[in-house]
Design a protein around this motif. Structure first.
Motif, PDB file in Angstrom:
ATOM      1  N   THR A 251       0.834  -1.200   0.000  1.00 37.32           N
ATOM      2  CA  THR A 251       0.000   0.000   0.000  1.00 37.32           C
ATOM      3  C   THR A 251       0.869   1.249   0.000  1.00 37.32           C
ATOM      4  O   THR A 251       0.584   2.215  -0.725  1.00 37.32           O
ATOM      5  N   ALA A 252       1.942   1.233   0.771  1.00 37.20           N
ATOM      6  CA  ALA A 252       2.868   2.363   0.795  1.00 37.20           C
ATOM      7  C   ALA A 252       3.446   2.613  -0.597  1.00 37.20           C
ATOM      8  O   ALA A 252       3.536   3.760  -1.045  1.00 37.20           O
ATOM      9  N   GLU A 253       3.803   1.549  -1.284  1.00 33.61           N
ATOM     10  CA  GLU A 253       4.360   1.681  -2.633  1.00 33.61           C
ATOM     11  C   GLU A 253       3.338   2.233  -3.617  1.00 33.61           C
ATOM     12  O   GLU A 253       3.684   3.026  -4.490  1.00 33.61           O
ATOM     13  N   ARG A 254       2.072   1.834  -3.484  1.00 35.99           N
ATOM     14  CA  ARG A 254       1.018   2.353  -4.372  1.00 35.99           C
ATOM     15  C   ARG A 254       0.911   3.875  -4.234  1.00 35.99           C
ATOM     16  O   ARG A 254       0.779   4.601  -5.222  1.00 35.99           O
TER      17      ARG A 254
ATOM     18  N   GLY B  36      -7.041   4.284  -6.870  1.00 32.30           N
ATOM     19  CA  GLY B  36      -8.053   3.315  -6.483  1.00 32.30           C
ATOM     20  C   GLY B  36      -7.512   2.450  -5.354  1.00 32.30           C
ATOM     21  O   GLY B  36      -6.418   1.905  -5.459  1.00 32.30           O
ATOM     22  N   LEU B  37      -8.263   2.376  -4.269  1.00 30.54           N
ATOM     23  CA  LEU B  37      -7.823   1.596  -3.118  1.00 30.54           C
ATOM     24  C   LEU B  37      -8.567   0.275  -3.040  1.00 30.54           C
ATOM     25  O   LEU B  37      -9.797   0.246  -3.132  1.00 30.54           O
ATOM     26  N   ARG B  38      -7.811  -0.792  -2.867  1.00 27.63           N
ATOM     27  CA  ARG B  38      -8.414  -2.102  -2.616  1.00 27.63           C
ATOM     28  C   ARG B  38      -8.870  -2.140  -1.158  1.00 27.63           C
ATOM     29  O   ARG B  38      -8.478  -1.295  -0.353  1.00 27.63           O
ATOM     30  N   ILE B  39      -9.686  -3.113  -0.824  1.00 30.16           N
ATOM     31  CA  ILE B  39     -10.142  -3.234   0.563  1.00 30.16           C
ATOM     32  C   ILE B  39      -8.948  -3.402   1.490  1.00 30.16           C
ATOM     33  O   ILE B  39      -8.894  -2.804   2.565  1.00 30.16           O
ATOM     34  N   ALA B  40      -7.948  -4.183   1.078  1.00 32.28           N
ATOM     35  CA  ALA B  40      -6.753  -4.367   1.911  1.00 32.28           C
ATOM     36  C   ALA B  40      -6.039  -3.035   2.141  1.00 32.28           C
ATOM     37  O   ALA B  40      -5.541  -2.774   3.248  1.00 32.28           O
ATOM     38  N   ASP B  41      -5.994  -2.179   1.132  1.00 28.55           N
ATOM     39  CA  ASP B  41      -5.384  -0.854   1.280  1.00 28.55           C
ATOM     40  C   ASP B  41      -6.170  -0.021   2.289  1.00 28.55           C
ATOM     41  O   ASP B  41      -5.599   0.651   3.151  1.00 28.55           O
TER      42      ASP B  41
ATOM     43  N   ARG C 222      -9.380   9.036   7.369  1.00 26.80           N
ATOM     44  CA  ARG C 222      -9.706   7.897   8.229  1.00 26.80           C
ATOM     45  C   ARG C 222     -11.215   7.831   8.475  1.00 26.80           C
ATOM     46  O   ARG C 222     -11.821   6.768   8.409  1.00 26.80           O
ATOM     47  N   ASP C 223     -11.839   8.966   8.743  1.00 28.77           N
ATOM     48  CA  ASP C 223     -13.284   9.000   8.977  1.00 28.77           C
ATOM     49  C   ASP C 223     -14.056   8.452   7.782  1.00 28.77           C
ATOM     50  O   ASP C 223     -14.988   7.664   7.939  1.00 28.77           O
ATOM     51  N   VAL C 224     -13.663   8.859   6.576  1.00 24.97           N
ATOM     52  CA  VAL C 224     -14.318   8.383   5.355  1.00 24.97           C
ATOM     53  C   VAL C 224     -14.163   6.871   5.216  1.00 24.97           C
ATOM     54  O   VAL C 224     -15.123   6.152   4.939  1.00 24.97           O
ATOM     55  N   LEU C 225     -12.948   6.380   5.439  1.00 19.34           N
ATOM     56  CA  LEU C 225     -12.692   4.947   5.275  1.00 19.34           C
ATOM     57  C   LEU C 225     -13.412   4.116   6.334  1.00 19.34           C
ATOM     58  O   LEU C 225     -13.930   3.037   6.026  1.00 19.34           O
ATOM     59  N   VAL C 226     -13.473   4.605   7.556  1.00 20.94           N
ATOM     60  CA  VAL C 226     -14.182   3.881   8.615  1.00 20.94           C
ATOM     61  C   VAL C 226     -15.673   3.826   8.305  1.00 20.94           C
ATOM     62  O   VAL C 226     -16.315   2.774   8.441  1.00 20.94           O
ATOM     63  N   THR C 227     -16.231   4.931   7.847  1.00 14.33           N
ATOM     64  CA  THR C 227     -17.657   4.962   7.486  1.00 14.33           C
ATOM     65  C   THR C 227     -17.953   3.974   6.370  1.00 14.33           C
ATOM     66  O   THR C 227     -18.926   3.217   6.439  1.00 14.33           O
ATOM     67  N   GLU C 228     -17.100   3.954   5.333  1.00 12.73           N
ATOM     68  CA  GLU C 228     -17.286   3.004   4.229  1.00 12.73           C
ATOM     69  C   GLU C 228     -17.160   1.563   4.713  1.00 12.73           C
ATOM     70  O   GLU C 228     -17.930   0.694   4.299  1.00 12.73           O
ATOM     71  N   HIS C 229     -16.193   1.315   5.586  1.00 10.99           N
ATOM     72  CA  HIS C 229     -15.983  -0.047   6.087  1.00 10.99           C
ATOM     73  C   HIS C 229     -17.201  -0.515   6.884  1.00 10.99           C
ATOM     74  O   HIS C 229     -17.658  -1.647   6.703  1.00 10.99           O
ATOM     75  N   ARG C 230     -17.729   0.331   7.736  1.00 10.38           N
ATOM     76  CA  ARG C 230     -18.925  -0.025   8.515  1.00 10.38           C
ATOM     77  C   ARG C 230     -20.093  -0.347   7.585  1.00 10.38           C
ATOM     78  O   ARG C 230     -20.852  -1.278   7.833  1.00 10.38           O
ATOM     79  N   TRP C 231     -20.236   0.428   6.519  1.00  7.40           N
ATOM     80  CA  TRP C 231     -21.309   0.190   5.562  1.00  7.40           C
ATOM     81  C   TRP C 231     -21.122  -1.179   4.901  1.00  7.40           C
ATOM     82  O   TRP C 231     -22.076  -1.942   4.760  1.00  7.40           O
ATOM     83  N   ARG C 232     -19.898  -1.491   4.494  1.00  9.22           N
ATOM     84  CA  ARG C 232     -19.616  -2.780   3.861  1.00  9.22           C
ATOM     85  C   ARG C 232     -19.926  -3.942   4.807  1.00  9.22           C
ATOM     86  O   ARG C 232     -20.496  -4.948   4.392  1.00  9.22           O
ATOM     87  N   VAL C 233     -19.523  -3.797   6.055  1.00 12.27           N
ATOM     88  CA  VAL C 233     -19.785  -4.848   7.049  1.00 12.27           C
ATOM     89  C   VAL C 233     -21.292  -5.014   7.251  1.00 12.27           C
ATOM     90  O   VAL C 233     -21.809  -6.136   7.240  1.00 12.27           O
TER      91      VAL C 233
ATOM     92  N   MET D 233     -20.528  -7.132   2.789  1.00 15.54           N
ATOM     93  CA  MET D 233     -19.648  -7.020   1.626  1.00 15.54           C
ATOM     94  C   MET D 233     -18.170  -7.238   1.957  1.00 15.54           C
ATOM     95  O   MET D 233     -17.317  -6.993   1.133  1.00 15.54           O
ATOM     96  N   VAL D 234     -17.882  -7.680   3.169  1.00 18.16           N
ATOM     97  CA  VAL D 234     -16.480  -8.003   3.536  1.00 18.16           C
ATOM     98  C   VAL D 234     -16.419  -9.354   4.205  1.00 18.16           C
ATOM     99  O   VAL D 234     -17.367  -9.903   4.644  1.00 18.16           O
TER     100      VAL D 234
END
Length: 85
Positions: free
Chosen positions: A29-32, A45-50, A69-80, A84-85
């Motif tokens: 992810t750091a390299e991307r 484009g970020l993969r779920i692992a990223d 971080r707030d955006v990614l946490v919100t998206e992750h909660r929605w997926r769960v 979708m995860v």
């Protein structure tokens, strides 16, 4: 400026994030992110692992990265919530 998960992040914060990811062992992810900066990519484009790696390293997010971080946490909660995860 690089767009990550629909959130615009200034180059200096992307570089800081890449360093945090590398320090935590999230080398791919750091390299991307480093590659995006090197080649002037404006959208990454970020993969779920990223996304999960970024959430992990931003547990105590610096001021310029807290919104990402707030955006990614919100998206992750929605997926769960939607299985979708």
């Amino acid at each position: 400026m690089v767009e990550l998960a629909g959130f615009e992040v200034p180059d200096e914060h992307v570089l800081e994030l890449a360093g945090l990811l590398a320090d935590a062992g999230y080398d791919e992810t750091a390299e991307r992110l480093t590659y995006a900066l090197k080649w002037g990519d404006e959208l990454v484009g970020l993969r779920i692992a990223d996304r999960l790696a970024i959430i992990d390293v931003l547990d105590d997010a610096p001021e310029g990265l807290a919104g990402l971080r707030d955006v990614l946490v919100t998206e992750h909660r929605w997926r769960v919530r939607h299985g979708m995860v």
